[in-house]
Design an enzyme around this catalytic site. Structure first.
Site, PDB file in Angstrom:
ATOM      1  N   LEU A 150      -4.688   3.890  -2.641  1.00 56.52           N
ATOM      2  CA  LEU A 150      -6.396   4.295  -2.416  1.00 56.52           C
ATOM      3  C   LEU A 150      -6.438   5.396  -2.682  1.00 56.52           C
ATOM      4  O   LEU A 150      -5.755   6.321  -2.228  1.00 56.52           O
ATOM      5  CB  LEU A 150      -6.386   3.797  -1.241  1.00 56.52           C
ATOM      6  CG  LEU A 150      -5.955   2.318  -0.579  1.00 56.52           C
ATOM      7  CD1 LEU A 150      -6.459   2.144   0.670  1.00 56.52           C
ATOM      8  CD2 LEU A 150      -6.298   1.348  -1.608  1.00 56.52           C
TER       9      LEU A 150
ATOM     10  N   CYS B  99      -6.278  13.664   7.326  1.00 51.40           N
ATOM     11  CA  CYS B  99      -5.992  13.851   5.673  1.00 51.40           C
ATOM     12  C   CYS B  99      -7.164  14.554   4.769  1.00 51.40           C
ATOM     13  O   CYS B  99      -6.968  15.174   3.926  1.00 51.40           O
ATOM     14  CB  CYS B  99      -5.762  12.556   4.846  1.00 51.40           C
ATOM     15  SG  CYS B  99      -6.975  11.431   5.077  1.00 51.40           S
TER      16      CYS B  99
ATOM     17  N   ALA C 271       0.741  -1.205   0.100  1.00 52.82           N
ATOM     18  CA  ALA C 271       0.067   0.017  -0.189  1.00 52.82           C
ATOM     19  C   ALA C 271       0.749   1.230   0.140  1.00 52.82           C
ATOM     20  O   ALA C 271       1.534   1.562   0.928  1.00 52.82           O
ATOM     21  CB  ALA C 271      -0.830   0.047   1.149  1.00 52.82           C
ATOM     22  N   MET C 272       0.965   2.007  -1.172  1.00 51.55           N
ATOM     23  CA  MET C 272       1.940   2.947  -1.276  1.00 51.55           C
ATOM     24  C   MET C 272       1.043   4.391  -1.178  1.00 51.55           C
ATOM     25  O   MET C 272       0.273   4.829  -2.174  1.00 51.55           O
ATOM     26  CB  MET C 272       2.609   3.065  -2.581  1.00 51.55           C
ATOM     27  CG  MET C 272       3.481   1.881  -2.724  1.00 51.55           C
ATOM     28  SD  MET C 272       4.353   1.632  -4.316  1.00 51.55           S
ATOM     29  CE  MET C 272       5.695   2.996  -4.065  1.00 51.55           C
TER      30      MET C 272
ATOM     31  N   CYS D 169      -9.599   4.363   9.313  1.00 48.11           N
ATOM     32  CA  CYS D 169      -9.199   4.032   7.905  1.00 48.11           C
ATOM     33  C   CYS D 169      -8.692   2.794   7.970  1.00 48.11           C
ATOM     34  O   CYS D 169      -8.666   1.915   6.978  1.00 48.11           O
ATOM     35  CB  CYS D 169      -8.615   5.097   7.463  1.00 48.11           C
ATOM     36  SG  CYS D 169      -8.002   4.858   5.766  1.00 48.11           S
TER      37      CYS D 169
ATOM     38  N   GLY E 187       2.239   7.242  -1.036  1.00 48.30           N
ATOM     39  CA  GLY E 187       2.783   8.501  -1.787  1.00 48.30           C
ATOM     40  C   GLY E 187       3.955   9.250  -0.692  1.00 48.30           C
ATOM     41  O   GLY E 187       4.379  10.241  -0.991  1.00 48.30           O
ATOM     42  N   GLY E 188       4.029   8.659   0.379  1.00 47.95           N
ATOM     43  CA  GLY E 188       5.005   9.234   1.555  1.00 47.95           C
ATOM     44  C   GLY E 188       6.225   8.337   1.361  1.00 47.95           C
ATOM     45  O   GLY E 188       6.471   7.210   0.701  1.00 47.95           O
ATOM     46  N   VAL E 189       7.530   8.684   2.242  1.00 49.70           N
ATOM     47  CA  VAL E 189       8.609   8.138   2.107  1.00 49.70           C
ATOM     48  C   VAL E 189       8.807   6.527   2.726  1.00 49.70           C
ATOM     49  O   VAL E 189       9.400   5.932   2.420  1.00 49.70           O
ATOM     50  CB  VAL E 189       9.648   9.080   2.885  1.00 49.70           C
ATOM     51  CG1 VAL E 189       9.346   9.203   4.305  1.00 49.70           C
ATOM     52  CG2 VAL E 189      10.988   8.411   2.592  1.00 49.70           C
ATOM     53  N   ASP E 190       7.827   6.545   3.866  1.00 49.52           N
ATOM     54  CA  ASP E 190       7.961   5.427   4.408  1.00 49.52           C
ATOM     55  C   ASP E 190       7.300   4.007   3.543  1.00 49.52           C
ATOM     56  O   ASP E 190       8.079   3.055   3.517  1.00 49.52           O
ATOM     57  CB  ASP E 190       7.124   5.234   5.799  1.00 49.52           C
ATOM     58  CG  ASP E 190       7.823   6.309   6.789  1.00 49.52           C
ATOM     59  OD1 ASP E 190       8.979   6.263   7.054  1.00 49.52           O
ATOM     60  OD2 ASP E 190       6.964   7.055   7.713  1.00 49.52           O
ATOM     61  N   SER E 191       6.169   4.505   2.938  1.00 51.68           N
ATOM     62  CA  SER E 191       5.714   3.144   2.080  1.00 51.68           C
ATOM     63  C   SER E 191       6.587   3.103   0.791  1.00 51.68           C
ATOM     64  O   SER E 191       6.847   1.857   0.369  1.00 51.68           O
ATOM     65  CB  SER E 191       4.146   3.339   1.646  1.00 51.68           C
ATOM     66  OG  SER E 191       4.329   4.558   1.027  1.00 51.68           O
TER      67      SER E 191
END
Length: 341
Positions: A32, A193, A6-7, A96, A9-13
């Site tokens: 998502l 968010c 599950a990406m 979520c 759009g942040g650095v961790d994923s």
């Protein structure tokens, strides 16, 4: 192993996907699409979807976008609005995770034949000698996200992977830089968010309206007025707009009467609390067990004694706002949790 990541759009994923690919797994990135409204603070924007797509391209991974906007509104946004309108304090990130990331998305990953679902959460999963799974705090205490994973059980933990849980945030960013990922220096999302910063009350009132009412002291005397209960939560000190010689805090929110009660700090202290919907990751702890309760994502845990659905504080503790998520820990292990009644 086939792994869906599950990406967000942040650095961790982004780094989670890179780590799994380096380990030789067959990795597919999924983002998502949850929210199409105005927001300047989270992980649901069009820009975040594009960042995830471009990182997947950098890593030479297939990438897909799943549209869960309707489910997001039903299970996250609408309950959030309803809770504040009713004088409660919800945690939409937990909702979520429970309904979408580790509910709908995990189900879809299984239907598509993936062996595991991975995310960029800072938390760790440990397998015990007897085969049961434990959810453990992250290696980086300052970035630990186990609190928002309340509600995960054995079935989910067996299918999940949290690759960055063993890394510090600095190590995550260093790996992103080494891979040349566009998200390497991207700021973290810190707020809800789907709500622009500082606009929570406006967001709620735009959907359900607002009724002005009284701000009263502990004796019921009116000492001020407010524009709507969605602007208040138990324990709040700022924004009360009442004249007083001492600090006052929100002690109670009565949405039915449109009344907000305020008082001194001592008026918030409680000896126990009831937790609704209490669940555990495996077998429940023995009655009378001493655990630690955490009621905010990065709040300090406090010692409690477990009595059925009641937590007895070992020393007087400020009241937990109804609706807040309560996570229970045994050391660094998340053993269960629920919602403050």
């Amino acid at each position: 192993m086939r792994v869906m990541v599950a990406m967000s759009g942040g650095v961790d994923s982004s780094v989670a996907a890179a780590m799994l690919a380096e380990q030789g797994h067959e990795v597919t990135g999924v983002t998502l699409r949850l929210w199409g409204g105005v927001s300047d603070s989270g992980c649901c924007s069009v820009g975040d979807v594009e960042d995830a797509r471009r990182v997947a391209a950098q890593l030479d991974l297939p990438h897909y976008v799943f549209d869960y906007a309707d489910e997001f509104d039903e299970h996250v946004v609408s309950p959030y609005v309803r809770a504040y309108a009713e004088g409660r304090t919800p945690n939409p990130c937990v909702a979520c995770n429970q309904h979408l990331k580790f509910g709908r998305l995990l189900e879809r990953a299984e239907l598509l034949g993936f062996d595991a679902l991975a995310t960029g959460h800072h938390a760790r999963i440990r397998r015990n000698a007897d085969g049961t799974m434990q959810l453990v705090r992250a290696a980086d205490p300052a970035k630990d996200q186990s609190y928002v994973l309340v509600g995960l059980g054995q079935r989910e933990l067996r299918r999940l992977r949290f690759p960055v849980g063993e890394l510090t945030k600095a190590e995550v960013r260093a790996r992103a830089v080494a891979h040349g990922l566009r998200t390497a220096h991207k700021p973290e999302s810190m707020d809800v968010c789907f709500v622009a910063r500082r606009d929570r009350a406006d967001f709620v009132e735009a959907r359900v309206g607002a009724a002005p009412g009284a701000i009263v002291d502990l004796d019921g005397r009116e000492i001020g007025r407010h524009d709507g209960v969605a602007r208040f939560t138990v324990g709040q000190r700022r924004g009360l707009r009442v004249a007083a010689g001492e600090r006052r805090y929100v002690v109670d929110v009565d949405a039915a009467r449109h009344t907000v009660t305020v008082g001194p700090p001592d008026a918030l202290l409680r000896s126990s609390m009831v937790v609704d919907g209490l669940t555990f990751t495996s077998e429940p702890p023995s009655p009378g067990s001493v655990l630690h309760a955490q009621v905010r994502a990065h709040g300090a845990p406090v010692p409690v004694r477990l009595r059925d659905d009641t937590l007895e504080f070992l020393e007087p503790t400020p009241r937990v706002a109804p609706g807040q998520v309560v996570a229970l820990y045994d050391g660094d292990v998340l053993v269960g949790g629920g919602v403050a009644a």
